[in-house]
Design an enzyme around this catalytic site. Structure first.
Site, PDB file in Angstrom:
ATOM      1  N   ASP A 403      21.123   5.917 -40.507  1.00 49.03           N
ATOM      2  CA  ASP A 403      20.567   6.797 -41.537  1.00 49.03           C
ATOM      3  C   ASP A 403      20.173   6.073 -42.819  1.00 49.03           C
ATOM      4  OD1 ASP A 403      20.594   9.112 -40.054  1.00 49.03           O
ATOM      5  OD2 ASP A 403      22.623   9.659 -40.618  1.00 49.03           O
ATOM      6  N   TYR A 491      21.920  17.075 -40.907  1.00 48.41           N
ATOM      7  CA  TYR A 491      23.254  16.770 -41.439  1.00 48.41           C
ATOM      8  C   TYR A 491      23.221  16.565 -42.946  1.00 48.41           C
ATOM      9  CZ  TYR A 491      27.025  16.370 -38.052  1.00 48.41           C
ATOM     10  OH  TYR A 491      28.055  16.657 -37.192  1.00 48.41           O
ATOM     11  N   ASP A 492      24.309  16.994 -43.604  1.00 51.75           N
ATOM     12  CA  ASP A 492      24.506  16.727 -45.031  1.00 51.75           C
ATOM     13  C   ASP A 492      25.723  15.830 -45.191  1.00 51.75           C
ATOM     14  OD1 ASP A 492      23.029  19.078 -47.074  1.00 51.75           O
ATOM     15  OD2 ASP A 492      22.894  19.246 -44.903  1.00 51.75           O
TER      16      ASP A 492
END
Length: 760
Positions: A403, A491-492
């Protein structure tokens, strides 16, 4: 390579028959107007949906490319229509402070590049011969090239300092590492690029990747055949990893799509089995695979998570009354020159970063005995995130995200929500980043700094009545938090750097947001044939939450009372007593092992072979002769169980251990390598560590990986409650005694008198 359709195969390299070519061209022509409309609508919609928590000044908007959706947004996918926000009320949270960045000037050698500096970088680059021939280009990274460490350590406020930019650019399909001297305007090549891989995607890469399949008639027909209207389509750009020579020599990305009909949570409505392989440079479809024609698209019912969309006829599920920590005298911290934070006995530099999210530098703590600010950590940040999904099937095997290196952890950071993400009296910090063409834009309120009090205790002791002494001494624990939250598509991630008055630094990662789910033909577990592996949990009708892991690796350049440190494994061992020595048969002893080289310092955590992990300065001793130090205190963590020869694990070999130690090298910052996208794993922390360089009494960097195994459950549907894990950097013989011994307790006179609303 082939385009796979339900009923036939078509070679991607052979010319189409004339009638098919005409059909294809007519399809492209008919889509141009549609694409134009969609593009304009997206720009307007992206900007409206993701309005920053404070609006930039007019002057900022001039410097920000208003034609780009990334001017005030970082969404990389379609968005459903949102309801109009309610009118402001007395409960509407106050916006963060307004600040114009147009005339910002750097005050510290580690301050990020300003709007003016980014504009100058762009001007200097475009006049360089590499860019002057009109070849297509994109700037994938433009960040401060930090001065060398010794000059930063020697700098004092008011001293001049150099300003340079480090640039990663793609020009005519080739990657370049450049340095731009902002004083002279000189542009120089930094050196050879990594052997494999590509730079972090730009926001424009991600946006155009989601739009490009719409230009392919075969894709459109396939979507329509699956019962989804093109107007309801939402697509995601999914990094493809690396799985062999067929994927070399071109940037590839996979695109998968969802139906956003009747819900904002389109992630719960996958068009399962439909995958588009796209060339990121040409934006052409390379391959279409559709193997999910028998899998229904899950229903939209009960998937929306927005409060405004709940049934207004039902009573709100209010379990607790609102809570706010009031500070009648205001916050105890200050932020000087936008980035230098001072609080209690701490001082450090904080800045947003497009890849790392937030960087903490020059962290120093004041000694209560001498009053001296003492060095603890030169630089700490999130180096990489590895998220492998555990489904080996055709539409899922490649979902092994990096990420930070592939998407940019900071590029995905969203404006924080006052009163919900951050409490009252929080200080909000903006990021200033460049778009793909180099034009700067402002990411508002992406970092917040605030004081936290959760009722915890700093230290306490009460004397037992049998002593006859009526003593009860307690001190509350108040901490300072630096927070950012990145929304990497579904996603967080919430990352907190928490500073405590006793000298401890706690780094915490929270996982929330929405699961990446798989469409399924099954509506109940009783429908599943006995031997079929779902690769996850059935969360709702036709929805499977796929098992996956999260690994978050931190770069921690520790400078404990100076740069020359050593890593000590303090192993806790069982010692058996000799016959007749003691009534005890066994006890524990601490055996100290100083790591001589990098391989000595590799650590796999083991419950029944425990250790403490100290970073010490043997050149500095306490009054009684102990070397001063800090220790890494692991918390709940998970280890990767993937085979080391599995292609994703080769790229993520930095997760093979929980702790690594390397000598300081300014080129070794990113655990997955400088170029992570489609890399083959030859430029990672694991490779650097194989050099087995000396690390005793050296300037060293500690790398720590927090890990999570995630087996989804129904409570994760349709949105996840936050799951957190953390680790600590804790003083060990750093102070002569308890550093918060002399802080006073609270008294009633110190605090305001507040009454509940019902009794007011």
């Amino acid at each position: 390579m082939y385009i796979y359709l339900p009923s036939r195969q078509v070679s991607a390299h052979l010319p189409l028959p004339p009638e098919r070519e005409r059909e294809r061209m007519e399809g492209r022509h008919s889509l141009r107007l549609l694409l134009l409309f969609v593009s304009v609508a997206l720009i307007l919609l992206f900007t409206w949906v993701n309005l920053p928590s404070r609006l930039p000044d007019t002057a900022e908007l001039v410097d920000c490319d208003a034609s780009s959706p990334w001017c005030a947004s970082s969404k990389n996918r379609f968005q459903p229509k949102q309801r109009q926000p309610p009118p402001p009320t007395s409960r509407t949270p106050p916006p963060p402070r307004r600040h114009s960045h147009v005339f910002d000037t750097p005050r510290h050698p580690l301050d990020p590049l300003t709007i003016q500096e980014l504009n100058r970088v762009r001007t200097f680059l475009l006049s360089h011969p590499l860019f002057a021939n009109g070849a297509p280009y994109a700037l994938h990274s433009v960040v401060l090239e930090e001065p060398d460490k010794l000059s930063v350590l020697a700098w004092r406020k008011g001293d001049p300092f150099p300003r340079k930019a480090s640039v990663v650019a793609r020009v005519a399909g080739l990657s370049h590492l450049l340095t731009v001297d902002l004083d002279s305007g000189r542009v120089t090549e930094q050196g050879a690029t990594p052997l494999s891989g590509y730079p972090t995607m730009t926001m424009e890469d991600m946006t155009t990747a989601t739009l490009a399949p719409l230009a392919d008639p075969e894709f459109n027909r396939t979507v329509l055949a699956r019962g989804v209207d093109l107007a309801d389509l939402a697509c995601l750009p999914i990094s493809s990893g690396w799985y062999g020579p067929a994927e070399e020599s071109r940037r590839l990305i996979k695109v998968q799509c969802y139906s956003m009909k009747d819900t904002a949570n389109f992630y719960m409505r996958p068009i399962e089995g439909l995958t588009v392989l796209l060339d990121l440079d040409t934006k052409r479809v390379v391959e279409i695979t559709d193997k999910g024609g028998d899998i229904p698209i899950p229903k939209a019912a009960n998937t929306d998570y927005r409060y405004s969309q709940f049934d207004q006829n039902r009573q709100a599920y209010r379990m607790i009354n609102p809570i706010s920590i009031e500070q009648p005298k205001g916050p105890s911290f200050t932020v000087e020159d936008e980035h230098l934070v001072k609080w209690a006995n701490w001082e450090f530099h904080a800045k947003p970063d497009p890849r790392a999210g937030v960087i903490i530098s020059r962290a120093r703590v004041r000694d209560p005995e001498s009053g001296e600010l003492r060095d603890v950590m030169y630089k700490g940040f999130t180096s990489e995130l590895f998220v492998p999904y555990m489904d080996p099937t055709d539409a899922w095997y490649f979902k092994t995200y990096m990420d930070a290196g592939e998407y940019g952890f900071g590029l995905q950071a969203m404006p924080l929500d006052p009163l919900n993400d951050c409490p009252r009296n929080a200080y909000f910090m903006d990021g200033v980043f460049p778009a793909g063409d180099g034009t700067p834009y402002v990411r508002s309120g992406m970092v917040c700094i605030y004081e936290s009090y959760a009722g915890d205790i700093g230290w306490r002791h009460s004397e037992s009545p049998i002593t006859g002494m009526e003593i009860r001494e307690v001190r509350p624990k108040v901490t300072l938090v630096v927070r950012m939250a990145a929304s990497v598509a579904n996603y967080d991630y919430i990352v907190d750097w928490e500073f405590q008055t006793d000298g401890l630094i706690r780094v915490k990662v929270g996982l929330s947001g929405i699961l990446m789910v798989k469409g399924s033909p099954y509506a109940n577990v009783n429908d599943v044939p006995g031997r079929e592996d779902l690769y996850g949990t059935l969360l709702s009708e036709n929805v499977i939450g796929v098992i996956h892991d999260h690994y978050v690796t931190f770069h921690l350049d520790m400078d404990v009372d100076g740069a020359d440190n050593s890593f000590v494994n303090v192993n806790i061992r069982k010692q058996e007593t000799s016959p007749g020595e003691s009534p005890r048969r066994s006890y524990l002893k601490a055996v100290r092992n100083v790591a001589k080289t990098e391989k000595d310092a590799r650590v796999k955590l083991k419950l029944y072979d425990p250790s403490e992990f100290h970073v010490v300065n043997t050149n500095k001793k306490t009054r009684v002769g102990n070397p001063v130090g800090y220790k890494v205190v692991p918390a709940g963590t998970a280890a990767s169980l993937l085979s080391h020869d599995d292609p994703p694990q080769k790229r993520a070999a930095f997760t093979n251990n929980q702790i690594w130690v390397t000598p300081y090298n300014r080129t070794e910052q990113w655990a997955g390598g400088l170029f992570t996208y489609q890399s083959q794993g030859e430029d990672t922390l694991a490779v650097w560590s194989e050099r087995d360089r000396p690390i005793e009494n050296k300037d060293i960097v500690v790398w720590y990986t927090l890990g999570f195994h995630h087996i989804p459950c129904q409570e994760d549907f349709p949105i996840m409650p936050t799951v957190s894990a953390s680790f600590d950097l804790k003083p060990v013989n750093f102070f002569e005694s308890n550093p918060i011994l002399r802080i006073p307790p609270n008294t009633e006179n110190d605090l305001p008198v507040c009454k509940p609303a019902a009794s007011a």
